[in-house]
Design a protein around this motif. Structure first.
Motif, PDB file in Angstrom:
ATOM      1  N   MET A   1       0.852  -1.173   0.000  1.00 32.01           N
ATOM      2  CA  MET A   1       0.000   0.000   0.000  1.00 32.01           C
ATOM      3  C   MET A   1       0.900   1.238   0.000  1.00 32.01           C
ATOM      4  O   MET A   1       1.845   1.329   0.786  1.00 32.01           O
ATOM      5  N   ILE A   2       0.593   2.169  -0.914  1.00 26.78           N
ATOM      6  CA  ILE A   2       1.393   3.389  -1.044  1.00 26.78           C
ATOM      7  C   ILE A   2       0.529   4.593  -0.686  1.00 26.78           C
ATOM      8  O   ILE A   2      -0.501   4.831  -1.330  1.00 26.78           O
ATOM      9  N   PRO A   3       0.911   5.374   0.330  1.00 30.24           N
ATOM     10  CA  PRO A   3       0.174   6.610   0.611  1.00 30.24           C
ATOM     11  C   PRO A   3       0.454   7.627  -0.501  1.00 30.24           C
ATOM     12  O   PRO A   3       1.603   7.776  -0.937  1.00 30.24           O
ATOM     13  N   VAL A   4      -0.595   8.309  -0.958  1.00 33.91           N
ATOM     14  CA  VAL A   4      -0.462   9.236  -2.077  1.00 33.91           C
ATOM     15  C   VAL A   4      -0.503  10.673  -1.594  1.00 33.91           C
ATOM     16  O   VAL A   4       0.470  11.407  -1.699  1.00 33.91           O
ATOM     17  N   CYS A   5      -1.651  11.092  -1.092  1.00 29.46           N
ATOM     18  CA  CYS A   5      -1.851  12.447  -0.584  1.00 29.46           C
ATOM     19  C   CYS A   5      -3.227  12.490   0.074  1.00 29.46           C
ATOM     20  O   CYS A   5      -3.982  11.528   0.030  1.00 29.46           O
ATOM     21  N   ARG A   6      -3.549  13.599   0.679  1.00 28.66           N
ATOM     22  CA  ARG A   6      -4.883  13.770   1.255  1.00 28.66           C
ATOM     23  C   ARG A   6      -5.868  13.989   0.120  1.00 28.66           C
ATOM     24  O   ARG A   6      -5.527  14.576  -0.911  1.00 28.66           O
ATOM     25  N   ARG A  83      -1.655  -1.256 -16.727  1.00 30.51           N
ATOM     26  CA  ARG A  83      -2.103  -1.967 -15.521  1.00 30.51           C
ATOM     27  C   ARG A  83      -2.878  -1.004 -14.629  1.00 30.51           C
ATOM     28  O   ARG A  83      -2.503   0.157 -14.466  1.00 30.51           O
ATOM     29  N   THR A  84      -3.967  -1.474 -14.062  1.00 31.33           N
ATOM     30  CA  THR A  84      -4.757  -0.681 -13.117  1.00 31.33           C
ATOM     31  C   THR A  84      -4.434  -1.122 -11.696  1.00 31.33           C
ATOM     32  O   THR A  84      -3.977  -2.241 -11.469  1.00 31.33           O
ATOM     33  N   HIS A  85      -4.693  -0.217 -10.740  1.00 28.55           N
ATOM     34  CA  HIS A  85      -4.401  -0.481  -9.336  1.00 28.55           C
ATOM     35  C   HIS A  85      -5.605  -0.068  -8.489  1.00 28.55           C
ATOM     36  O   HIS A  85      -6.297   0.898  -8.835  1.00 28.55           O
ATOM     37  N   ARG A  86      -5.802  -0.769  -7.400  1.00 26.89           N
ATOM     38  CA  ARG A  86      -6.896  -0.447  -6.483  1.00 26.89           C
ATOM     39  C   ARG A  86      -6.538   0.795  -5.670  1.00 26.89           C
ATOM     40  O   ARG A  86      -5.392   0.969  -5.251  1.00 26.89           O
ATOM     41  N   VAL A  87      -7.545   1.658  -5.462  1.00 28.66           N
ATOM     42  CA  VAL A  87      -7.365   2.887  -4.688  1.00 28.66           C
ATOM     43  C   VAL A  87      -8.344   2.874  -3.528  1.00 28.66           C
ATOM     44  O   VAL A  87      -9.519   2.530  -3.698  1.00 28.66           O
ATOM     45  N   THR A  88      -7.874   3.241  -2.339  1.00 29.34           N
ATOM     46  CA  THR A  88      -8.743   3.374  -1.176  1.00 29.34           C
ATOM     47  C   THR A  88      -8.481   4.727  -0.519  1.00 29.34           C
ATOM     48  O   THR A  88      -7.441   5.340  -0.743  1.00 29.34           O
ATOM     49  N   VAL A  89      -9.448   5.159   0.274  1.00 25.96           N
ATOM     50  CA  VAL A  89      -9.289   6.374   1.072  1.00 25.96           C
ATOM     51  C   VAL A  89      -9.550   5.987   2.514  1.00 25.96           C
ATOM     52  O   VAL A  89     -10.592   5.424   2.840  1.00 25.96           O
ATOM     53  N   ASP A  91      -9.361   7.662   6.346  1.00 23.26           N
ATOM     54  CA  ASP A  91      -9.196   8.879   7.152  1.00 23.26           C
ATOM     55  C   ASP A  91      -8.749  10.064   6.308  1.00 23.26           C
ATOM     56  O   ASP A  91      -7.917  10.865   6.720  1.00 23.26           O
ATOM     57  N   GLY A  92      -9.282  10.154   5.076  1.00 28.79           N
ATOM     58  CA  GLY A  92      -8.963  11.269   4.198  1.00 28.79           C
ATOM     59  C   GLY A  92      -7.674  11.117   3.419  1.00 28.79           C
ATOM     60  O   GLY A  92      -7.341  11.966   2.600  1.00 28.79           O
ATOM     61  N   MET A  93      -6.932  10.024   3.650  1.00 24.79           N
ATOM     62  CA  MET A  93      -5.671   9.788   2.936  1.00 24.79           C
ATOM     63  C   MET A  93      -5.903   8.794   1.804  1.00 24.79           C
ATOM     64  O   MET A  93      -6.486   7.728   2.009  1.00 24.79           O
ATOM     65  N   ILE A  94      -5.455   9.162   0.594  1.00 26.68           N
ATOM     66  CA  ILE A  94      -5.549   8.273  -0.572  1.00 26.68           C
ATOM     67  C   ILE A  94      -4.396   7.276  -0.527  1.00 26.68           C
ATOM     68  O   ILE A  94      -3.252   7.653  -0.284  1.00 26.68           O
ATOM     69  N   HIS A  95      -4.728   5.999  -0.763  1.00 22.40           N
ATOM     70  CA  HIS A  95      -3.716   4.937  -0.819  1.00 22.40           C
ATOM     71  C   HIS A  95      -3.898   4.155  -2.119  1.00 22.40           C
ATOM     72  O   HIS A  95      -5.021   3.893  -2.537  1.00 22.40           O
ATOM     73  N   VAL A  96      -2.792   3.779  -2.719  1.00 23.93           N
ATOM     74  CA  VAL A  96      -2.805   2.908  -3.893  1.00 23.93           C
ATOM     75  C   VAL A  96      -2.283   1.549  -3.468  1.00 23.93           C
ATOM     76  O   VAL A  96      -1.282   1.446  -2.766  1.00 23.93           O
ATOM     77  N   HIS A  97      -2.979   0.523  -3.916  1.00 24.97           N
ATOM     78  CA  HIS A  97      -2.584  -0.861  -3.659  1.00 24.97           C
ATOM     79  C   HIS A  97      -2.093  -1.423  -4.996  1.00 24.97           C
ATOM     80  O   HIS A  97      -2.914  -1.820  -5.827  1.00 24.97           O
ATOM     81  N   PRO A  98      -0.783  -1.404  -5.222  1.00 25.78           N
ATOM     82  CA  PRO A  98      -0.253  -1.836  -6.527  1.00 25.78           C
ATOM     83  C   PRO A  98      -0.648  -3.259  -6.865  1.00 25.78           C
ATOM     84  O   PRO A  98      -0.608  -4.167  -6.031  1.00 25.78           O
ATOM     85  N   ALA A  99      -1.048  -3.435  -8.127  1.00 28.14           N
ATOM     86  CA  ALA A  99      -1.360  -4.769  -8.636  1.00 28.14           C
ATOM     87  C   ALA A  99      -0.073  -5.546  -8.787  1.00 28.14           C
ATOM     88  O   ALA A  99       1.000  -4.960  -8.986  1.00 28.14           O
ATOM     89  N   ALA A 100      -0.170  -6.836  -8.680  1.00 27.91           N
ATOM     90  CA  ALA A 100       1.020  -7.687  -8.845  1.00 27.91           C
ATOM     91  C   ALA A 100       1.551  -7.537 -10.263  1.00 27.91           C
ATOM     92  O   ALA A 100       0.784  -7.416 -11.218  1.00 27.91           O
ATOM     93  N   ALA A 101       2.851  -7.530 -10.392  1.00 31.86           N
ATOM     94  CA  ALA A 101       3.472  -7.447 -11.702  1.00 31.86           C
ATOM     95  C   ALA A 101       3.167  -8.718 -12.472  1.00 31.86           C
ATOM     96  O   ALA A 101       3.166  -9.812 -11.914  1.00 31.86           O
ATOM     97  N   GLU A 102       2.890  -8.547 -13.747  1.00 29.97           N
ATOM     98  CA  GLU A 102       2.634  -9.711 -14.590  1.00 29.97           C
ATOM     99  C   GLU A 102       3.949 -10.413 -14.873  1.00 29.97           C
ATOM    100  O   GLU A 102       4.974  -9.769 -15.053  1.00 29.97           O
ATOM    101  N   THR A 103       3.892 -11.709 -14.887  1.00 31.40           N
ATOM    102  CA  THR A 103       5.089 -12.468 -15.226  1.00 31.40           C
ATOM    103  C   THR A 103       4.851 -13.115 -16.580  1.00 31.40           C
ATOM    104  O   THR A 103       3.761 -13.580 -16.886  1.00 31.40           O
ATOM    105  N   SER A 104       5.872 -13.151 -17.386  1.00 38.04           N
ATOM    106  CA  SER A 104       5.731 -13.762 -18.695  1.00 38.04           C
ATOM    107  C   SER A 104       6.301 -15.176 -18.657  1.00 38.04           C
ATOM    108  O   SER A 104       7.285 -15.446 -17.976  1.00 38.04           O
ATOM    109  N   ALA A 105       5.663 -16.044 -19.391  1.00 43.01           N
ATOM    110  CA  ALA A 105       6.129 -17.434 -19.449  1.00 43.01           C
ATOM    111  C   ALA A 105       7.387 -17.505 -20.299  1.00 43.01           C
ATOM    112  O   ALA A 105       7.486 -16.889 -21.353  1.00 43.01           O
ATOM    113  N   ALA A 106       8.347 -18.278 -19.847  1.00 43.81           N
ATOM    114  CA  ALA A 106       9.606 -18.371 -20.595  1.00 43.81           C
ATOM    115  C   ALA A 106       9.539 -19.456 -21.637  1.00 43.81           C
ATOM    116  O   ALA A 106       8.795 -20.350 -21.600  1.00 43.81           O
TER     117      ALA A 106
END
Length: 106
Positions: A1-6, A83-89, A91-106
């Protein structure tokens, strides 16, 4: 979870870039918050510097457009989604929940 801003620091119709790896753009539009990878999939350009209209952001470089809800490009020249990411708020603080990085098959 990454805090963004108010929430009050990101006005409607604006965006902010998070200098994460990869960078993420957070948009406040149509009463909702959206987060996508900040780099256009057509060519390296910051989508947070693009033109926002409703739930679409247009790349400032070659006018590719992406739907903020799905990450899917809506016109050429981009063909791959961002890629899209989930966002939550909490206590007035915006947080981003980064989606898992895609892995490519070798």
């Amino acid at each position: 979870m990454i805090p963004v801003c108010r929430l009050e620091d990101l006005p409607e119709g604006e965006s902010v870039r998070i200098d994460s790896m990869p960078p993420i753009a957070v948009f406040h539009t149509d009463g909702s918050l959206y987060a996508i990878d900040d780099t256009c999939t057509h060519q390296d350009a910051s989508l947070s510097e693009g033109f926002l209209e409703g739930c679409l952001v247009e790349c400032p470089l070659h006018e590719a457009s992406f739907d903020l809800r799905t990450g899917v490009p809506t016109c050429a020249p981009a063909r791959r989604p961002v890629r899209t990411h989930r966002v939550t708020v909490d206590d007035g603080m915006i947080h981003v929940h980064p989606a898992a990085a895609e892995t490519s098959a070798a």
